[in-house]
Design a protein around this motif. Structure first.
Motif, short mmCIF file in Angstrom:
data_model
loop_
_atom_site.label_atom_id
_atom_site.label_comp_id
_atom_site.label_asym_id
_atom_site.label_seq_id
_atom_site.Cartn_x
_atom_site.Cartn_y
_atom_site.Cartn_z
N GLY A 8 0.85 -1.19 0.00
CA GLY A 8 0.00 0.00 0.00
C GLY A 8 0.88 1.23 0.00
N GLY A 9 0.26 2.39 0.10
CA GLY A 9 1.02 3.63 0.09
C GLY A 9 0.84 4.39 -1.20
N PRO A 10 1.26 5.66 -1.23
CA PRO A 10 0.97 6.54 -2.36
C PRO A 10 1.62 6.11 -3.67
N GLU A 11 2.68 5.31 -3.63
CA GLU A 11 3.33 4.90 -4.87
C GLU A 11 2.60 3.77 -5.59
N VAL A 12 1.68 3.11 -4.91
CA VAL A 12 1.01 1.95 -5.54
C VAL A 12 -0.51 2.04 -5.50
N ALA A 13 -1.06 2.94 -4.69
CA ALA A 13 -2.50 2.92 -4.42
C ALA A 13 -3.35 3.38 -5.59
N PHE A 14 -2.78 4.15 -6.53
CA PHE A 14 -3.61 4.82 -7.53
C PHE A 14 -3.51 4.22 -8.93
N ASP A 15 -2.71 3.18 -9.09
CA ASP A 15 -2.57 2.57 -10.42
C ASP A 15 -2.23 1.10 -10.27
N ALA A 16 -3.20 0.33 -9.78
CA ALA A 16 -2.96 -1.07 -9.45
C ALA A 16 -2.56 -1.90 -10.67
N GLU A 17 -3.16 -1.61 -11.82
CA GLU A 17 -2.85 -2.40 -13.02
C GLU A 17 -1.37 -2.28 -13.38
N ARG A 18 -0.85 -1.09 -13.35
CA ARG A 18 0.57 -0.90 -13.66
C ARG A 18 1.45 -1.56 -12.61
N ILE A 19 1.08 -1.45 -11.35
CA ILE A 19 1.91 -1.97 -10.27
C ILE A 19 1.97 -3.49 -10.32
N PHE A 20 0.85 -4.16 -10.61
CA PHE A 20 0.89 -5.63 -10.68
C PHE A 20 1.77 -6.10 -11.83
N LYS A 21 1.84 -5.32 -12.91
CA LYS A 21 2.76 -5.67 -14.00
C LYS A 21 4.21 -5.53 -13.56
N GLU A 22 4.48 -4.47 -12.78
CA GLU A 22 5.84 -4.25 -12.29
C GLU A 22 6.22 -5.24 -11.20
N LEU A 23 5.25 -5.65 -10.39
CA LEU A 23 5.53 -6.48 -9.23
C LEU A 23 4.51 -7.61 -9.12
N PRO A 24 4.59 -8.61 -9.97
CA PRO A 24 3.64 -9.74 -9.87
C PRO A 24 3.80 -10.53 -8.57
N ALA A 25 4.90 -10.31 -7.85
CA ALA A 25 5.09 -11.01 -6.57
C ALA A 25 4.10 -10.56 -5.51
N ALA A 26 3.48 -9.39 -5.69
CA ALA A 26 2.49 -8.89 -4.72
C ALA A 26 1.16 -9.60 -4.93
N ASP A 27 0.47 -9.89 -3.83
CA ASP A 27 -0.86 -10.52 -3.90
C ASP A 27 -1.98 -9.49 -3.87
N TYR A 28 -1.83 -8.47 -3.04
CA TYR A 28 -2.91 -7.50 -2.86
C TYR A 28 -2.32 -6.09 -2.80
N ILE A 29 -3.11 -5.13 -3.28
CA ILE A 29 -2.75 -3.71 -3.17
C ILE A 29 -3.85 -2.98 -2.43
N VAL A 30 -3.49 -2.33 -1.35
CA VAL A 30 -4.44 -1.50 -0.60
C VAL A 30 -4.57 -0.18 -1.34
N GLN A 31 -5.79 0.14 -1.76
CA GLN A 31 -6.03 1.33 -2.57
C GLN A 31 -6.57 2.47 -1.70
N GLY A 32 -5.66 3.30 -1.22
CA GLY A 32 -6.08 4.43 -0.41
C GLY A 32 -5.62 4.29 1.02
N GLU A 33 -6.35 4.92 1.93
CA GLU A 33 -6.00 4.90 3.36
C GLU A 33 -6.39 3.56 3.94
N GLY A 34 -5.40 2.84 4.45
CA GLY A 34 -5.57 1.40 4.60
C GLY A 34 -5.90 0.84 5.95
N GLU A 35 -6.15 1.66 6.98
CA GLU A 35 -6.32 1.08 8.31
C GLU A 35 -7.46 0.06 8.37
N THR A 36 -8.65 0.48 7.99
CA THR A 36 -9.80 -0.40 8.15
C THR A 36 -9.82 -1.49 7.08
#
Length: 570
Positions: A90-118
């Motif tokens: 999660g965090g500002p570098e990955v939260a706003f463009d999940a499609e691009r991030i999964f291409k860059e990092l297929p090792a990740a399972d999930y991306i928290v999109q936005g403020e992630g506490e809850t």
């Protein structure tokens, strides 16, 4: 289910506020969570070793502009060693463009999109029970990225627990305490992600005051508020400042503010706060109106500059102002004017930054419109625009370096003012001349301490002025050295200590006269006098430039140095 959250900070003294909130919220919901904080300066294999020491089932990472490459490398190695683990980012570098991030990092399972506490806590609950993936958690299913509701913000900041259960340990390690009482920003600056939601949410005032009292009770020396624009709502922020102003503490509290919206009521209050209690950072970015319009800023320069000057006149608050190079419609002459405008405020620090074209921002979408050439990888820093070619941008990078070692050091206020005045040029033109000379002499890009910078300035004076002019300027430089580095007496400056020995001795023998300048003075030892109250003769006044004999005592006995002009040698 065991969870390890890893925060990779940019420096050892920093703390990972975002993951602290995420972890403490998850713990409040019954999850077993540990936090590891490291830095990008730690060898990556050493960080991996610490991660691998436990047997977590879920690994969480916060990704920022300063740590993306480090974290992605770390995750790729972790995936090879723990193929069965769940990896969440999660965090500002990955939260706003999940499609691009999964291409860059297929090792990740999930991306928290936005403020992630809850939503992160909800994901842990789902993983434990085998339920469906909660909304706002992006994932890949059958080769397709499921955005699953997109980004989200936390609407009720009262849900957030106190993020520093380990506060004594944090302070023992001399780390900076970060805090936020609001989230979001009503503005929509084209280079920033903070205003995307346009939603400003406030933590209840009573909770904020209790949190701050914990910092004060623990003896935190510095608390930095990360609120994007702290002073939006006077009815909310002013009670916090009033609470801090009267607190029994030596702590300093740092705020980012918008100076042109300060009211008379707030300004009158700020004039009364204890010296050093507050630091204010004021983002100006540019004074060129077409540039401000292009980046969606509506600053009132007349009001802003008047308010900053008034704040500085109080002499109790450190004021830090910011400029950004590489913005639309700003060429080198236009930027020079912005620099001159902002430098003229005489703030304690002028930070010259460079545009970061962040993915997901308006300027990122307008790359072609403004001819923005920038780094493809973090920090996405600007290299050139259609207005500022690469050569001019590199000049500004060099100016930044020299400005930090001279003007922003705080050690040379009088000699820099004198050099600018005597150069006959505007401020930016002077710094450009100084920078060109500095580079030509081979002093760039090394970083020089105060002593080294003083010697460089002395050489600049000798090479650019007549003997008579240089003699006067070196006296002003000597005064700045006398104030900035007590006890340092380099041979290349003409110290008068021996010549004035008898006059100074007579002064110290006249205890009644001494007490006029040092109330409550009592003789202890000559060693202590020379250490705490050195006296020096200067033959040029450091402010007016007038020739004469000026005896100055540096009172170095308290928390803050002060110069005392003495009526000696008359």
């Amino acid at each position: 289910m065991k969870v390890l959250l890893t925060a990779i900070n940019s420096k050892y003294i920093h703390t990972g506020l975002g993951l602290r909130y995420v972890g403490e919220y998850a713990k409040s919901k019954g999850h077993s969570v540990k936090l590891l904080e490291e830095t990008i300066n730690t060898p990556i294999l050493a960080v991996l070793e610490k991660i691998m020491q436990g047997e977590a089932q879920v690994y969480g990472f916060s990704v920022h502009i300063w740590n993306k490459l480090f974290v992605f490398r770390l995750i790729k190695m972790l995936r090879k060693l723990r193929p069965e683990a769940v990896i969440v980012i999660g965090g500002p570098e990955v939260a706003f463009d999940a499609e691009r991030i999964f291409k860059e990092l297929p090792a990740a399972d999930y991306i928290v999109q936005g403020e992630g506490e809850t939503i992160f806590s909800g994901l842990l609950h789902s993983l434990e029970l085998g339920g469906s993936v909660p909304r706002h958690i992006a994932y890949v299913k059958n080769g397709k990225v499921e955005l699953n509701g997109g980004t989200v913000v936390l609407t009720d900041l009262a849900e957030l627990p106190f993020p520093y259960p380990d506060l004594p340990e944090v302070l023992a390690e001399h780390k900076i305490v970060y805090y936020e009482c609001t989230r979001g920003c009503p503005f929509h600056c084209a280079y920033c992600l903070s205003g995307i939601s346009r939603s400003v949410r406030r933590r209840p005032l009573g909770m904020v005051l209790r949190d701050l009292d914990k910092f004060i009770a623990a003896g935190a020396p510095l608390v930095k508020f990360v609120d994007r624009t702290y002073n939006l709502d006077e009815e909310y922020f002013l009670p916090i400042m009033r609470h801090l102003a009267v607190a029994d503490t030596k702590a300093t509290f740092h705020f980012e503010i918008k100076a042109d919206i300060l009211s008379e009521k707030v300004l009158d209050f700020l004039a009364t706060v204890p010296k050093g209690r507050f630091q204010l950072e004021i983002g100006i970015q540019s004074t060129h109106q077409p540039t401000l319009k292009a980046i969606n800023r509506q600053d009132n320069w007349v009001k802003l500059s008047a308010n900053v000057r008034r704040l500085l006149s109080f002499k109790n608050i450190h004021i830090h102002v910011d400029l950004i190079a590489g913005l639309p419609y700003e060429d080198l002459p236009t930027f020079a004017k912005s620099f001159n405008d902002v430098y003229s405020l005489q703030a304690d620090m002028l930070q010259l930054g460079f545009l970061k074209v962040l993915p997901g921002t308006q300027l990122c979408r307008e790359t072609q419109k403004y001819g923005l050439a920038y780094m493809d990888e973090p920090p996405y820093e600007i290299l050139a625009t259609k207005y500022i070619p690469y050569g001019d941008m590199q000049l500004l990078k060099r100016v930044e370096n020299i400005l930090d070692q001279t003007g922003n050091s705080g050690a040379f206020p009088h000699i820099l003012a004198a050099l600018i005045e005597r150069s006959g040029a505007e401020t930016f033109a002077f710094y450009q001349q100084l920078t060109d000379w500095w580079v030509q002499k081979g002093y760039y890009p090394q970083t020089h301490n105060t002593k080294g910078t003083a010697q460089i300035l002395q050489q600049y004076i000798i090479e650019h002025f007549t003997d008579e002019q240089a003699a006067a300027l070196q006296e002003i430089l000597r005064y700045d050295v006398f104030m900035a580095v007590p006890g340092w007496r380099p041979e290349w400056l003409d110290w008068q200590s021996e010549a004035i020995f008898n006059i100074v001795s007579d002064f110290w023998r006249n205890e009644a006269l001494v007490q006029q300048y040092i109330p409550g003075y009592r003789f202890s030892s000559w060693r202590q006098i020379h250490k705490n109250y050195p006296i020096e003769l200067f033959k040029t006044h450091w402010q007016t430039g007038e020739a004469g004999e000026y005896y100055v005592m540096l009172d170095n006995s308290g928390e803050e140095k002060r110069a005392v002009l003495l009526p000696l040698g008359v």
